[in-house]
Write a protein that holds these residues in place. Structure first.
Motif, PDB file in Angstrom:
ATOM      1  N   ALA A 257       0.742  -1.183  -0.145  1.00 20.50           N
ATOM      2  CA  ALA A 257      -0.024  -0.098   0.073  1.00 20.50           C
ATOM      3  C   ALA A 257       0.850   1.168   0.109  1.00 20.50           C
ATOM      4  O   ALA A 257       0.550   2.290  -0.859  1.00 20.50           O
ATOM      5  N   ILE A 258       1.999   1.335   0.726  1.00 26.43           N
ATOM      6  CA  ILE A 258       2.864   2.370   0.981  1.00 26.43           C
ATOM      7  C   ILE A 258       3.410   2.563  -0.441  1.00 26.43           C
ATOM      8  O   ILE A 258       3.669   3.636  -0.995  1.00 26.43           O
ATOM      9  N   VAL A 259       3.958   1.603  -1.128  1.00 20.81           N
ATOM     10  CA  VAL A 259       4.853   1.462  -2.235  1.00 20.81           C
ATOM     11  C   VAL A 259       3.871   2.100  -3.544  1.00 20.81           C
ATOM     12  O   VAL A 259       4.212   3.037  -4.334  1.00 20.81           O
ATOM     13  N   PHE A 260       2.816   1.432  -3.512  1.00 17.17           N
ATOM     14  CA  PHE A 260       1.750   1.944  -4.588  1.00 17.17           C
ATOM     15  C   PHE A 260       1.004   3.276  -4.440  1.00 17.17           C
ATOM     16  O   PHE A 260       0.807   3.796  -5.626  1.00 17.17           O
ATOM     17  N   SER A 261       0.980   3.679  -3.348  1.00 13.97           N
ATOM     18  CA  SER A 261       0.475   5.150  -2.899  1.00 13.97           C
ATOM     19  C   SER A 261       1.431   6.220  -3.424  1.00 13.97           C
ATOM     20  O   SER A 261       1.219   7.009  -4.177  1.00 13.97           O
ATOM     21  N   LEU A 262       2.835   5.921  -3.238  1.00 12.93           N
ATOM     22  CA  LEU A 262       3.823   6.725  -3.692  1.00 12.93           C
ATOM     23  C   LEU A 262       3.751   6.606  -5.132  1.00 12.93           C
ATOM     24  O   LEU A 262       4.222   7.718  -5.956  1.00 12.93           O
ATOM     25  N   LEU A 263       4.072   5.280  -5.797  1.00 10.25           N
ATOM     26  CA  LEU A 263       3.831   5.117  -7.340  1.00 10.25           C
ATOM     27  C   LEU A 263       3.207   6.020  -7.851  1.00 10.25           C
ATOM     28  O   LEU A 263       3.069   6.616  -8.873  1.00 10.25           O
ATOM     29  N   ALA A 264       1.724   5.815  -7.292  1.00 12.53           N
ATOM     30  CA  ALA A 264       0.461   6.464  -7.798  1.00 12.53           C
ATOM     31  C   ALA A 264       0.861   8.000  -8.029  1.00 12.53           C
ATOM     32  O   ALA A 264       0.282   8.458  -8.950  1.00 12.53           O
ATOM     33  N   GLU A 265       1.205   8.452  -7.132  1.00 10.50           N
ATOM     34  CA  GLU A 265       1.242  10.241  -7.019  1.00 10.50           C
ATOM     35  C   GLU A 265       2.275  10.277  -7.887  1.00 10.50           C
ATOM     36  O   GLU A 265       2.320  11.445  -8.893  1.00 10.50           O
ATOM     37  N   THR A 266       3.613   9.655  -8.084  1.00  8.93           N
ATOM     38  CA  THR A 266       4.718  10.045  -8.907  1.00  8.93           C
ATOM     39  C   THR A 266       3.958   9.928 -10.348  1.00  8.93           C
ATOM     40  O   THR A 266       4.500  10.727 -11.312  1.00  8.93           O
ATOM     41  N   LEU A 267       3.617   8.653 -10.715  1.00  6.91           N
ATOM     42  CA  LEU A 267       3.321   8.306 -11.955  1.00  6.91           C
ATOM     43  C   LEU A 267       1.860   9.359 -12.731  1.00  6.91           C
ATOM     44  O   LEU A 267       1.968   9.452 -13.908  1.00  6.91           O
ATOM     45  N   ARG A 268       1.055   9.329 -11.828  1.00  5.75           N
ATOM     46  CA  ARG A 268      -0.137  10.046 -12.421  1.00  5.75           C
ATOM     47  C   ARG A 268       0.197  11.382 -13.012  1.00  5.75           C
ATOM     48  O   ARG A 268      -0.381  11.909 -13.670  1.00  5.75           O
ATOM     49  N   LEU A 269       1.175  12.041 -12.270  1.00  6.89           N
ATOM     50  CA  LEU A 269       1.594  13.512 -12.910  1.00  6.89           C
ATOM     51  C   LEU A 269       2.354  13.364 -13.943  1.00  6.89           C
ATOM     52  O   LEU A 269       2.112  14.267 -14.876  1.00  6.89           O
ATOM     53  N   GLN A 270       3.167  12.237 -14.210  1.00  5.21           N
ATOM     54  CA  GLN A 270       4.093  12.245 -15.264  1.00  5.21           C
ATOM     55  C   GLN A 270       3.631  11.313 -16.288  1.00  5.21           C
ATOM     56  O   GLN A 270       3.720  11.667 -17.444  1.00  5.21           O
ATOM     57  N   LEU A 271       2.980  10.233 -15.955  1.00  4.75           N
ATOM     58  CA  LEU A 271       2.477   9.111 -17.190  1.00  4.75           C
ATOM     59  C   LEU A 271       1.260   8.891 -16.342  1.00  4.75           C
ATOM     60  O   LEU A 271       1.135   7.878 -15.536  1.00  4.75           O
ATOM     61  N   PRO A 272       0.139   9.515 -16.928  1.00  2.00           N
ATOM     62  CA  PRO A 272      -1.231   9.191 -16.193  1.00  2.00           C
ATOM     63  C   PRO A 272      -1.865   7.809 -16.407  1.00  2.00           C
ATOM     64  O   PRO A 272      -2.325   7.131 -15.496  1.00  2.00           O
ATOM     65  N   TYR A 273      -1.176   7.284 -17.557  1.00  2.51           N
ATOM     66  CA  TYR A 273      -1.626   5.796 -17.607  1.00  2.51           C
ATOM     67  C   TYR A 273      -0.563   4.679 -17.059  1.00  2.51           C
ATOM     68  O   TYR A 273      -0.770   3.260 -16.994  1.00  2.51           O
TER      69      TYR A 273
END
Length: 310
Positions: A257-273
């Motif tokens: 949950a921690i890893v993917f929440s951080l991944l989500a915030e990082t990738l949603r800004l740069q690579l939405p999909y």
């Protein structure tokens, strides 16, 4: 000193809660928002694993319970104190889960997964219909909301409660009954386990935490609608996080949950999909090489360390 290993999870939980509780006052608003997302998925994935990891029932109803909690919060926030709003969200979600569980928990595998997803969609459309008939509009505007710190601490308490419940159940007769259902349900029945009651109770506990999280998180949006709070994405991401972390372990879903929440915030800004692609790729890799999720890594390491010390 045999009591130390059994107390380790409780000690780790207490220290973790104490540290995480101080963070909103030490970090920026953006970081606090990311932390809140982490806590939300820790609560959802841990409570999902509590039942589904042990019994191996694949429930896709998390978003239904989350949405019920959110709409309960939106309806009662102006008339009830905040703690009662959270409890109401948990209680109503539990009642729905008990009714749903009584109807579909005799099924397993794909049938159970499809039916829980279908019931989630049914609830979403029912809420949409009622909203249109009663208020003439689909969504609700939230005007009375608690502070960001209050919401953060509430979700932290819910996440800590989910972890504490998972620890307690794993060591109880009820936990053994759930594990027995997952291993061989017919054999568990012959050993005297009331499998129907155990499954409904476990499903209800999962729903209670999802409903409480939904009730708390609803106030993060000034406007809520069924499409947002009953989003299948919430349910699918919860399942993926739990499976990738290791649904039968305590620490796996928390780490994932921690890893993917951080991944989500990082990738949603740069690579939405990109985020969903990474999530899908990791799930494939886990299924192929880590059947018990990321927890497999330290489960493999533990015997190696013990053998080395031995």
């Amino acid at each position: 000193m045999k009591f130390l290993p059994s107390n380790k999870p409780w000690l780790a939980l207490a220290v973790g809660v104490a540290v995480v509780a101080t963070l909103p006052w030490l970090v920026s608003e953006f970081v606090a928002s990311v932390l809140l997302s982490c806590l939300m998925y820790i609560a959802l994935a841990t409570s999902w694993s509590l039942f589904c990891g042990a019994t191996r029932y694949l429930s896709l109803a998390t978003s239904a319970f989350f949405g019920i909690g959110a709409y309960t919060s939106a309806t009662l926030l102006a008339v009830l104190p905040w703690p009662l709003v959270i409890l109401a969200g948990a209680l109503i979600a539990t009642v729905v889960a008990v009714v749903m569980g009584a109807a579909v928990l005799h099924l397993r595998g794909t049938y159970f997964a499809v039916l829980t997803f279908g019931m989630t969609e049914l609830i979403r459309h029912a809420v949409t219909f009622v909203e249109k008939q009663v208020s003439g509009t689909v969504g609700r505007v939230l005007t009375v909301v608690p502070s960001n710190e209050t919401v953060y601490l509430t979700v932290l308490v819910i996440a800590a409660g989910a972890i504490a419940t998972a620890i307690a159940i794993q060591r109880s007769r009820f936990g053994l009954a759930l594990a027995g259902i997952g291993a061989d349900e017919q054999r568990a029945q012959t050993l005297g386990v009331d499998t129907r009651l155990a499954k409904i109770a476990g499903f209800g506990i999962t729903a209670a935490f999802a409903g409480a999280v939904g009730a708390a998180m609803a106030v993060r949006w000034t406007y809520i609608e069924p499409a947002a709070v009953f989003s299948p994405f919430i349910g699918f991401q919860t399942v993926l996080i739990a499976l990738i972390g290791g649904a039968t372990s305590l620490g796996g879903p928390i780490l994932a949950a921690i890893v993917f929440s951080l991944l989500a915030e990082t990738l949603r800004l740069q690579l939405p999909y990109g985020y969903m692609m990474v999530l899908g790729l990791l799930l494939i890799l886990c299924v192929m090489y880590l059947p018990n999720g990321l927890a497999t890594l330290w489960q493999r390491r533990k015997p190696a360390v013990e053998a080395h010390h031995g």
